[in-house]
Motif scaffolding. Structure first.
Motif, short mmCIF file in Angstrom:
data_model
loop_
_atom_site.label_atom_id
_atom_site.label_comp_id
_atom_site.label_asym_id
_atom_site.label_seq_id
_atom_site.Cartn_x
_atom_site.Cartn_y
_atom_site.Cartn_z
N ASP A 50 -34.52 -39.70 72.21
CA ASP A 50 -35.45 -38.57 72.29
C ASP A 50 -35.75 -38.15 73.73
O ASP A 50 -36.25 -37.05 73.95
CB ASP A 50 -36.76 -38.91 71.59
CG ASP A 50 -36.55 -39.29 70.13
OD1 ASP A 50 -35.59 -38.79 69.54
OD2 ASP A 50 -37.34 -40.09 69.61
N GLN A 52 -33.60 -37.46 75.84
CA GLN A 52 -32.53 -36.54 76.24
C GLN A 52 -32.84 -35.13 75.75
O GLN A 52 -33.60 -34.92 74.81
CB GLN A 52 -31.20 -37.01 75.65
CG GLN A 52 -30.80 -38.39 76.12
CD GLN A 52 -29.65 -38.97 75.34
OE1 GLN A 52 -29.35 -38.54 74.24
NE2 GLN A 52 -29.00 -39.96 75.92
N ASP A 53 -32.25 -34.16 76.40
CA ASP A 53 -32.43 -32.76 76.02
C ASP A 53 -31.58 -32.47 74.80
O ASP A 53 -30.35 -32.43 74.88
CB ASP A 53 -32.04 -31.86 77.19
CG ASP A 53 -32.36 -30.40 76.93
OD1 ASP A 53 -33.13 -30.10 75.99
OD2 ASP A 53 -31.85 -29.55 77.67
N THR A 59 -28.34 -36.06 79.76
CA THR A 59 -29.38 -35.06 80.02
C THR A 59 -30.75 -35.71 79.90
O THR A 59 -30.89 -36.81 79.37
CB THR A 59 -29.31 -33.88 79.03
OG1 THR A 59 -29.60 -34.36 77.71
CG2 THR A 59 -27.95 -33.20 79.05
N ASN A 61 -34.81 -34.46 78.82
CA ASN A 61 -35.69 -33.41 78.32
C ASN A 61 -36.81 -33.21 79.33
O ASN A 61 -37.77 -33.97 79.37
CB ASN A 61 -36.25 -33.79 76.95
CG ASN A 61 -37.11 -32.71 76.36
OD1 ASN A 61 -37.72 -31.91 77.06
ND2 ASN A 61 -37.16 -32.68 75.04
N GLU A 63 -38.99 -30.88 79.54
CA GLU A 63 -40.26 -30.43 78.98
C GLU A 63 -41.19 -31.62 78.76
O GLU A 63 -42.37 -31.57 79.06
CB GLU A 63 -40.03 -29.68 77.67
CG GLU A 63 -41.31 -29.18 77.02
CD GLU A 63 -41.07 -28.46 75.72
OE1 GLU A 63 -42.07 -28.20 75.02
OE2 GLU A 63 -39.90 -28.16 75.37
N TYR A 64 -40.65 -32.70 78.22
CA TYR A 64 -41.44 -33.90 77.93
C TYR A 64 -41.42 -34.93 79.06
O TYR A 64 -42.31 -35.76 79.15
CB TYR A 64 -40.96 -34.55 76.64
CG TYR A 64 -41.23 -33.69 75.43
CD1 TYR A 64 -42.52 -33.50 74.96
CD2 TYR A 64 -40.20 -33.03 74.80
CE1 TYR A 64 -42.77 -32.69 73.87
CE2 TYR A 64 -40.44 -32.21 73.70
CZ TYR A 64 -41.73 -32.05 73.25
OH TYR A 64 -41.97 -31.25 72.17
#
Length: 104
Positions: A50, A52-53, A59, A61, A63-64
């Motif tokens: 989770d 990762q994007d 990748t 994420n 945003e988080y």
């Protein structure tokens, strides 16, 4: 091949269960800080795919986890190891700026 096996490092994984509490960088920091403040013995924190994007390997994420690298460094400074679970593959994601797929 005989005798006792050496003990694993204290920080090494003991179970492999999907964490359901770590939803963002701020929540991960909260968990690690609470463990340290309450002197709860903990050596490692797991991040499932989770982080990762779009669950795309290689990748993050943002945003988080906007300051992912700093968060990992801060955990290391607190004596907390991190294990990043990944499902190694190249996600089929054409024309979305996902370099592992777009490059030849």
């Amino acid at each position: 091949m005989t005798g006792r096996s050496p003990l694993p490092p204290l920080w090494s994984p003991r179970i492999s269960a999907k964490p359901v509490l770590v939803l963002s960088g701020s929540r991960a920091r909260e968990i690690v800080n609470t463990l340290r403040e309450k002197k709860i013995p903990a050596d490692v924190i797991y991040f499932d795919i989770d982080f990762q994007d779009g669950n795309a390997p290689f990748t993050i994420n943002r945003e988080y986890f906007p300051t992912f690298e700093k968060m990992i460094a801060d955990f290391r400074a607190q004596g907390m190891h991190t294990i990043l679970i990944t499902d190694l593959h190249i996600k089929r994601n054409p024309n979305h700026g996902y370099a592992p797929y777009d490059s030849e």
